[in-house]
Motif scaffolding. Sequence first.
Motif, PDB file in Angstrom:
ATOM      1  N   ASP A  35       0.838  -1.198   0.000  1.00  0.00           N
ATOM      2  CA  ASP A  35       0.000   0.000   0.000  1.00  0.00           C
ATOM      3  C   ASP A  35       0.874   1.250   0.000  1.00  0.00           C
ATOM      4  O   ASP A  35       1.893   1.300   0.701  1.00  0.00           O
ATOM      5  CB  ASP A  35      -0.904   0.023   1.233  1.00  0.00           C
ATOM      6  N   PRO A  36       0.474   2.289  -0.748  1.00  0.00           N
ATOM      7  CA  PRO A  36       1.282   3.511  -0.793  1.00  0.00           C
ATOM      8  C   PRO A  36       1.270   4.255   0.537  1.00  0.00           C
ATOM      9  O   PRO A  36       0.235   4.379   1.190  1.00  0.00           O
ATOM     10  CB  PRO A  36       0.622   4.334  -1.893  1.00  0.00           C
ATOM     11  N   VAL A  37       2.462   4.727   0.922  1.00  0.00           N
ATOM     12  CA  VAL A  37       2.638   5.471   2.160  1.00  0.00           C
ATOM     13  C   VAL A  37       3.509   6.687   1.863  1.00  0.00           C
ATOM     14  O   VAL A  37       4.541   6.570   1.203  1.00  0.00           O
ATOM     15  CB  VAL A  37       3.331   4.608   3.248  1.00  0.00           C
ATOM     16  N   LEU A  38       3.076   7.847   2.338  1.00  0.00           N
ATOM     17  CA  LEU A  38       3.882   9.052   2.246  1.00  0.00           C
ATOM     18  C   LEU A  38       4.591   9.217   3.584  1.00  0.00           C
ATOM     19  O   LEU A  38       3.943   9.194   4.634  1.00  0.00           O
ATOM     20  CB  LEU A  38       3.009  10.276   1.951  1.00  0.00           C
ATOM     21  N   ARG A  39       5.904   9.345   3.539  1.00  0.00           N
ATOM     22  CA  ARG A  39       6.660   9.527   4.783  1.00  0.00           C
ATOM     23  C   ARG A  39       7.326  10.893   4.791  1.00  0.00           C
ATOM     24  O   ARG A  39       7.752  11.390   3.749  1.00  0.00           O
ATOM     25  CB  ARG A  39       7.707   8.426   4.919  1.00  0.00           C
ATOM     26  N   LEU A  40       7.422  11.455   5.965  1.00  0.00           N
ATOM     27  CA  LEU A  40       8.114  12.717   6.196  1.00  0.00           C
ATOM     28  C   LEU A  40       9.280  12.406   7.116  1.00  0.00           C
ATOM     29  O   LEU A  40       9.103  11.736   8.140  1.00  0.00           O
ATOM     30  CB  LEU A  40       7.165  13.727   6.852  1.00  0.00           C
ATOM     31  N   ALA A  41      10.477  12.864   6.735  1.00  0.00           N
ATOM     32  CA  ALA A  41      11.667  12.547   7.522  1.00  0.00           C
ATOM     33  C   ALA A  41      12.523  13.782   7.722  1.00  0.00           C
ATOM     34  O   ALA A  41      12.479  14.725   6.925  1.00  0.00           O
ATOM     35  CB  ALA A  41      12.474  11.456   6.831  1.00  0.00           C
ATOM     36  N   GLN A  42      13.304  13.738   8.787  1.00  0.00           N
ATOM     37  CA  GLN A  42      14.290  14.782   9.052  1.00  0.00           C
ATOM     38  C   GLN A  42      15.675  14.165   8.922  1.00  0.00           C
ATOM     39  O   GLN A  42      15.906  13.052   9.401  1.00  0.00           O
ATOM     40  CB  GLN A  42      14.117  15.354  10.461  1.00  0.00           C
ATOM     41  N   LEU A  43      16.581  14.872   8.266  1.00  0.00           N
ATOM     42  CA  LEU A  43      17.956  14.420   8.110  1.00  0.00           C
ATOM     43  C   LEU A  43      18.881  15.588   8.403  1.00  0.00           C
ATOM     44  O   LEU A  43      18.448  16.727   8.549  1.00  0.00           O
ATOM     45  CB  LEU A  43      18.219  13.919   6.684  1.00  0.00           C
ATOM     46  N   ARG A  44      20.169  15.279   8.463  1.00  0.00           N
ATOM     47  CA  ARG A  44      21.177  16.315   8.695  1.00  0.00           C
ATOM     48  C   ARG A  44      22.352  16.068   7.759  1.00  0.00           C
ATOM     49  O   ARG A  44      22.811  14.940   7.628  1.00  0.00           O
ATOM     50  CB  ARG A  44      21.647  16.278  10.142  1.00  0.00           C
ATOM     51  N   SER A  95       0.790  13.765  -5.044  1.00  0.00           N
ATOM     52  CA  SER A  95       1.908  14.686  -4.905  1.00  0.00           C
ATOM     53  C   SER A  95       2.091  15.038  -3.429  1.00  0.00           C
ATOM     54  O   SER A  95       1.198  14.816  -2.601  1.00  0.00           O
ATOM     55  CB  SER A  95       1.650  15.950  -5.718  1.00  0.00           C
ATOM     56  N   ALA A  96       3.253  15.595  -3.117  1.00  0.00           N
ATOM     57  CA  ALA A  96       3.518  16.044  -1.750  1.00  0.00           C
ATOM     58  C   ALA A  96       4.547  17.167  -1.799  1.00  0.00           C
ATOM     59  O   ALA A  96       5.499  17.106  -2.572  1.00  0.00           O
ATOM     60  CB  ALA A  96       4.040  14.900  -0.897  1.00  0.00           C
ATOM     61  N   LEU A 103       3.032  20.486   5.310  1.00  0.00           N
ATOM     62  CA  LEU A 103       3.042  19.373   4.372  1.00  0.00           C
ATOM     63  C   LEU A 103       1.734  19.382   3.592  1.00  0.00           C
ATOM     64  O   LEU A 103       0.655  19.252   4.168  1.00  0.00           O
ATOM     65  CB  LEU A 103       3.199  18.041   5.119  1.00  0.00           C
ATOM     66  N   ALA A 104       1.847  19.568   2.274  1.00  0.00           N
ATOM     67  CA  ALA A 104       0.679  19.502   1.393  1.00  0.00           C
ATOM     68  C   ALA A 104       0.669  18.124   0.752  1.00  0.00           C
ATOM     69  O   ALA A 104       1.676  17.679   0.207  1.00  0.00           O
ATOM     70  CB  ALA A 104       0.762  20.581   0.317  1.00  0.00           C
ATOM     71  N   ILE A 105      -0.455  17.443   0.864  1.00  0.00           N
ATOM     72  CA  ILE A 105      -0.585  16.089   0.315  1.00  0.00           C
ATOM     73  C   ILE A 105      -1.677  16.114  -0.745  1.00  0.00           C
ATOM     74  O   ILE A 105      -2.830  16.450  -0.455  1.00  0.00           O
ATOM     75  CB  ILE A 105      -0.937  15.063   1.409  1.00  0.00           C
ATOM     76  N   GLY A 106      -1.292  15.768  -1.968  1.00  0.00           N
ATOM     77  CA  GLY A 106      -2.251  15.738  -3.064  1.00  0.00           C
ATOM     78  C   GLY A 106      -3.167  14.535  -2.956  1.00  0.00           C
ATOM     79  O   GLY A 106      -2.882  13.562  -2.253  1.00  0.00           O
ATOM     80  N   SER A 107      -4.257  14.586  -3.695  1.00  0.00           N
ATOM     81  CA  SER A 107      -5.208  13.479  -3.641  1.00  0.00           C
ATOM     82  C   SER A 107      -4.990  12.465  -4.749  1.00  0.00           C
ATOM     83  O   SER A 107      -5.530  11.368  -4.682  1.00  0.00           O
ATOM     84  CB  SER A 107      -6.641  14.008  -3.702  1.00  0.00           C
ATOM     85  N   GLY A 108      -4.182  12.810  -5.775  1.00  0.00           N
ATOM     86  CA  GLY A 108      -4.008  11.881  -6.888  1.00  0.00           C
ATOM     87  C   GLY A 108      -5.370  11.525  -7.445  1.00  0.00           C
ATOM     88  O   GLY A 108      -6.196  12.398  -7.691  1.00  0.00           O
ATOM     89  N   ASP A 109      -5.629  10.253  -7.602  1.00  0.00           N
ATOM     90  CA  ASP A 109      -6.943   9.796  -8.060  1.00  0.00           C
ATOM     91  C   ASP A 109      -7.813   9.372  -6.884  1.00  0.00           C
ATOM     92  O   ASP A 109      -8.839   8.727  -7.059  1.00  0.00           O
ATOM     93  CB  ASP A 109      -6.779   8.606  -9.021  1.00  0.00           C
TER      94      ASP A 109
END
Length: 188
Positions: free
Chosen positions: A117-126, A149-150, A162-168
């Motif tokens: 299943d598709p998952v959108l993840r948000l991460a922090q890096l350095r 989209s994101a 964080l803006a998350i598109g709806s796609g279809d």
Amino acid sequence: VTVAGVLAGGGPAMVSGGAIVSSDGLRMRADVIARELHDPVDVAATSGGRVLVADRSGELRIVDATGSTPELRDNLLHALSESPEPGITELRSIAPASDFDESGRFHVAFMTADRGDPVLRLAQLRVRGETAGEAAVIGSFQLTDSHSSAVVRSGPDGLLYLAIGSGDDRSAQSPTSPAGKILRLTSE
């Protein structure tokens, strides 16, 4: 602003230092600051004048004032323990923290799959030297469409947006779905 002739087939080639004119007559100068990019999906400027360029595959380039674009040794998606699978695991957006020039912290939004299943993840890096590390996933959003989209951005208030598109996905109308929403993320 629609730029006339820049992207249209058969139009004039964009040359560093060349002038372009928008359809409403606005004149602009176009300078090429990075070359030989594979599949750039986002670009973000830091307060110190550097530009971060994110590639769909997970590569990051930091363009400095001289136009130098070194690639980091580590793929961002690998730093997040993700195995980039073309068409499945893709970087979507990048946002330097407001203190990036001091801390090297930045955030990325990327699409992956969890049990198919598709998952959108948000991460922090350095960024440290030529590597990206100290990676941590700070958000995970289950979606029904892997083509959503994101866009992630750091606000002047120090918060993440964080803006998350709806796609279809038709669930964007549902208050419980993250699709079709803009989220403001605060630390607790």
